[in-house]
Design a protein around this motif. Structure first.
Motif, mmCIF file in Angstrom:
data_model
loop_
_atom_site.group_PDB
_atom_site.id
_atom_site.type_symbol
_atom_site.label_atom_id
_atom_site.label_comp_id
_atom_site.label_asym_id
_atom_site.label_seq_id
_atom_site.Cartn_x
_atom_site.Cartn_y
_atom_site.Cartn_z
ATOM 1 N N GLN A 98 0.835 -1.195 0.000
ATOM 2 C CA GLN A 98 0.000 0.000 0.000
ATOM 3 C C GLN A 98 0.875 1.252 0.000
ATOM 4 O O GLN A 98 1.793 1.369 0.812
ATOM 5 C CB GLN A 98 -0.902 0.014 1.237
ATOM 6 C CG GLN A 98 -1.810 -1.201 1.360
ATOM 7 C CD GLN A 98 -2.774 -1.336 0.198
ATOM 8 O OE1 GLN A 98 -3.419 -0.361 -0.210
ATOM 9 N NE2 GLN A 98 -2.867 -2.529 -0.359
ATOM 10 N N VAL A 99 0.582 2.186 -0.882
ATOM 11 C CA VAL A 99 1.320 3.446 -0.908
ATOM 12 C C VAL A 99 1.108 4.165 0.414
ATOM 13 O O VAL A 99 -0.038 4.360 0.834
ATOM 14 C CB VAL A 99 0.850 4.332 -2.081
ATOM 15 C CG1 VAL A 99 1.560 5.689 -2.055
ATOM 16 C CG2 VAL A 99 1.092 3.640 -3.424
ATOM 17 N N PRO A 100 2.176 4.544 1.111
ATOM 18 C CA PRO A 100 1.996 5.237 2.396
ATOM 19 C C PRO A 100 1.385 6.615 2.210
ATOM 20 O O PRO A 100 1.502 7.227 1.140
ATOM 21 C CB PRO A 100 3.423 5.330 2.949
ATOM 22 C CG PRO A 100 4.313 5.244 1.753
ATOM 23 C CD PRO A 100 3.596 4.354 0.772
ATOM 24 N N SER A 101 0.759 7.113 3.263
ATOM 25 C CA SER A 101 0.023 8.370 3.146
ATOM 26 C C SER A 101 0.728 9.558 3.780
ATOM 27 O O SER A 101 0.369 10.703 3.497
ATOM 28 C CB SER A 101 -1.365 8.229 3.791
ATOM 29 O OG SER A 101 -1.245 7.907 5.173
ATOM 30 N N ASN A 102 1.724 9.320 4.640
ATOM 31 C CA ASN A 102 2.360 10.462 5.295
ATOM 32 C C ASN A 102 3.680 10.821 4.631
ATOM 33 O O ASN A 102 4.344 9.975 4.011
ATOM 34 C CB ASN A 102 2.526 10.218 6.797
ATOM 35 C CG ASN A 102 3.624 9.227 7.120
ATOM 36 O OD1 ASN A 102 4.806 9.556 7.032
ATOM 37 N ND2 ASN A 102 3.247 8.009 7.484
ATOM 38 N N VAL A 103 4.068 12.064 4.768
ATOM 39 C CA VAL A 103 5.204 12.601 4.034
ATOM 40 C C VAL A 103 6.506 11.893 4.392
ATOM 41 O O VAL A 103 7.312 11.570 3.500
ATOM 42 C CB VAL A 103 5.325 14.122 4.273
ATOM 43 C CG1 VAL A 103 6.644 14.661 3.711
ATOM 44 C CG2 VAL A 103 4.155 14.853 3.622
ATOM 45 N N ASP A 104 6.746 11.625 5.658
ATOM 46 C CA ASP A 104 7.999 10.989 6.049
ATOM 47 C C ASP A 104 8.158 9.609 5.428
ATOM 48 O O ASP A 104 9.241 9.249 4.945
ATOM 49 C CB ASP A 104 8.098 10.890 7.577
ATOM 50 C CG ASP A 104 8.346 12.237 8.237
ATOM 51 O OD1 ASP A 104 8.813 13.160 7.532
ATOM 52 O OD2 ASP A 104 8.062 12.376 9.439
ATOM 53 N N ASP A 105 7.089 8.813 5.431
ATOM 54 C CA ASP A 105 7.160 7.488 4.810
ATOM 55 C C ASP A 105 7.343 7.610 3.299
ATOM 56 O O ASP A 105 8.095 6.836 2.691
ATOM 57 C CB ASP A 105 5.892 6.685 5.113
ATOM 58 C CG ASP A 105 5.868 6.146 6.535
ATOM 59 O OD1 ASP A 105 6.937 6.094 7.175
ATOM 60 O OD2 ASP A 105 4.765 5.783 7.008
ATOM 61 N N LEU A 106 6.668 8.562 2.698
ATOM 62 C CA LEU A 106 6.804 8.753 1.255
ATOM 63 C C LEU A 106 8.231 9.179 0.897
ATOM 64 O O LEU A 106 8.781 8.737 -0.114
ATOM 65 C CB LEU A 106 5.792 9.794 0.764
ATOM 66 C CG LEU A 106 4.340 9.301 0.717
ATOM 67 C CD1 LEU A 106 3.376 10.486 0.654
ATOM 68 C CD2 LEU A 106 4.127 8.383 -0.490
ATOM 69 N N LEU A 107 8.832 10.011 1.726
ATOM 70 C CA LEU A 107 10.213 10.446 1.474
ATOM 71 C C LEU A 107 11.205 9.300 1.593
ATOM 72 O O LEU A 107 12.323 9.398 1.075
ATOM 73 C CB LEU A 107 10.590 11.569 2.441
ATOM 74 C CG LEU A 107 10.004 12.942 2.137
ATOM 75 C CD1 LEU A 107 10.243 13.898 3.304
ATOM 76 C CD2 LEU A 107 10.600 13.514 0.853
ATOM 77 N N SER A 108 10.831 8.223 2.257
ATOM 78 C CA SER A 108 11.722 7.071 2.382
ATOM 79 C C SER A 108 11.744 6.214 1.121
ATOM 80 O O SER A 108 12.584 5.315 1.005
ATOM 81 C CB SER A 108 11.304 6.206 3.583
ATOM 82 O OG SER A 108 10.125 5.459 3.302
ATOM 83 N N LEU A 109 10.853 6.483 0.186
ATOM 84 C CA LEU A 109 10.782 5.700 -1.047
ATOM 85 C C LEU A 109 11.836 6.175 -2.042
ATOM 86 O O LEU A 109 12.127 7.369 -2.131
ATOM 87 C CB LEU A 109 9.394 5.826 -1.674
ATOM 88 C CG LEU A 109 8.209 5.333 -0.845
ATOM 89 C CD1 LEU A 109 6.899 5.611 -1.578
ATOM 90 C CD2 LEU A 109 8.346 3.847 -0.538
ATOM 91 N N PRO A 110 12.426 5.269 -2.808
ATOM 92 C CA PRO A 110 13.441 5.648 -3.796
ATOM 93 C C PRO A 110 12.900 6.649 -4.810
ATOM 94 O O PRO A 110 11.792 6.489 -5.338
ATOM 95 C CB PRO A 110 13.781 4.315 -4.487
ATOM 96 C CG PRO A 110 13.396 3.263 -3.501
ATOM 97 C CD PRO A 110 12.210 3.805 -2.767
ATOM 98 N N GLY A 111 13.670 7.691 -5.060
ATOM 99 C CA GLY A 111 13.301 8.668 -6.082
ATOM 100 C C GLY A 111 12.225 9.648 -5.698
ATOM 101 O O GLY A 111 11.815 10.461 -6.517
#
Length: 286
Positions: A98-111
């Motif tokens: 599942q695509v995370p919804s919060n900014v910190d988790d999203l920033l942990s994704l490559p690219g």
């Protein structure tokens, strides 16, 4: 200003796939990757093809990264395809698909950088975050600061400027999308249409008589024709269309400047976009 932009966006915004009800967070992430430095008109058909083939992160993660690069076709900057594939793997393994919804988790994704993380948090999940792209920066520079040009970006300064304008949480997604659309369609870089702009009455730049920009300007991208980027594109085109390994002699025929071709091949190898295999041949990543 905020309500005027939201009201205008309700009728003046484009009917785009990622704005449709039910569009998935994964679709939003894919669209944001594709829209980086690529016009909307070129993205829409490729987005549909991509999501039809890989409707979930797990579906893309199960395919070789080279398939994502091949499907990227002529969108340009194919490293985005590798990053998107790496995102799909991380989402599948770390976030249960599942695509995370919060900014910190999203920033942990490559690219995924500050813009993409906040765009997904806001447009896919309705988050209360400032989204900042070139169009938004231009509108703020003109309307609020009286500057003709937005100048070089500064993540901290730009986010603070947009955060100061955010309305209540229930309205901030529409405002983020609306001010971005206003910059894309009305408050354009070269030919702003002030006569139909919903916030022209309070625009500091217009009211000051459209003064010339003073201060540093944003960097202008070098032309594509004859560049190393074009040479890289020629190599990638051969490999995407071949569906097999391609020999060095075949690649030699795709670009006239051999020194530039050598730089292109070396750069693509370094970036992981192509692989050297037996018999001095190349292929897309497996």
């Amino acid at each position: 200003m905020q309500q005027e932009i939201i009201d205008w966006f309700e009728t003046g915004g484009r009917d785009l796939p990622w704005r449709q009800p039910g569009f998935t967070p994964w679709g939003s992430l894919v669209s944001e990757f594709m829209l980086q430095q690529t016009p909307v008109a070129r993205v829409i058909p490729k987005l549909d093809e991509f999501l039809t083939r890989w409707p979930t992160p797990a579906a893309l993660a199960a395919s070789p990264s080279g398939d994502a690069v091949r499907a990227w076709a002529n969108l340009g900057y194919p490293r985005r395809a590798l990053w998107l594939h790496a995102c799909a793997v991380t989402i599948t393994e770390k976030f249960n698909g599942q695509v995370p919804s919060n900014v910190d988790d999203l920033l942990s994704l490559p690219g995924v950088g500050p813009y993409t993380a906040r765009a997904i948090a806001v447009f896919a999940f309705g988050g209360h975050e400032p989204v900042v792209d070139t169009n938004i920066r231009r509108v703020i520079a003109r309307h609020n600061q009286g500057n003709a040009d937005q100048g070089p970006p500064s993540t901290k300064r730009d986010l603070e400027a947009m955060a100061a304008l955010l309305p209540t949480p229930d309205l901030s997604p529409a405002f983020n999308a609306g001010i971005m659309e206003l910059g894309a369609l009305i408050c354009t870089a070269r030919n702003p249409q002030c006569e139909i702009c919903p916030i022209a009455r309070t625009c500091a730049w217009k009211n000051a008589g459209y003064p010339e920009h003073v201060g540093p300007k944003k960097t202008v991208q070098k032309k594509y024709e004859g560049s190393d980027r074009q040479a890289r594109g020629a190599v990638m085109k051969i490999l995407r269309e071949a569906h097999r390994t391609v020999s060095t002699s075949e690649l030699n025929d795709c670009w006239p400047d051999k020194a530039q071709l050598g730089r292109a091949i070396s750069g693509l190898l370094k970036d992981g976009l192509i692989e050297l295999v037996a018999d001095d041949s190349y292929q897309l990543p497996a």
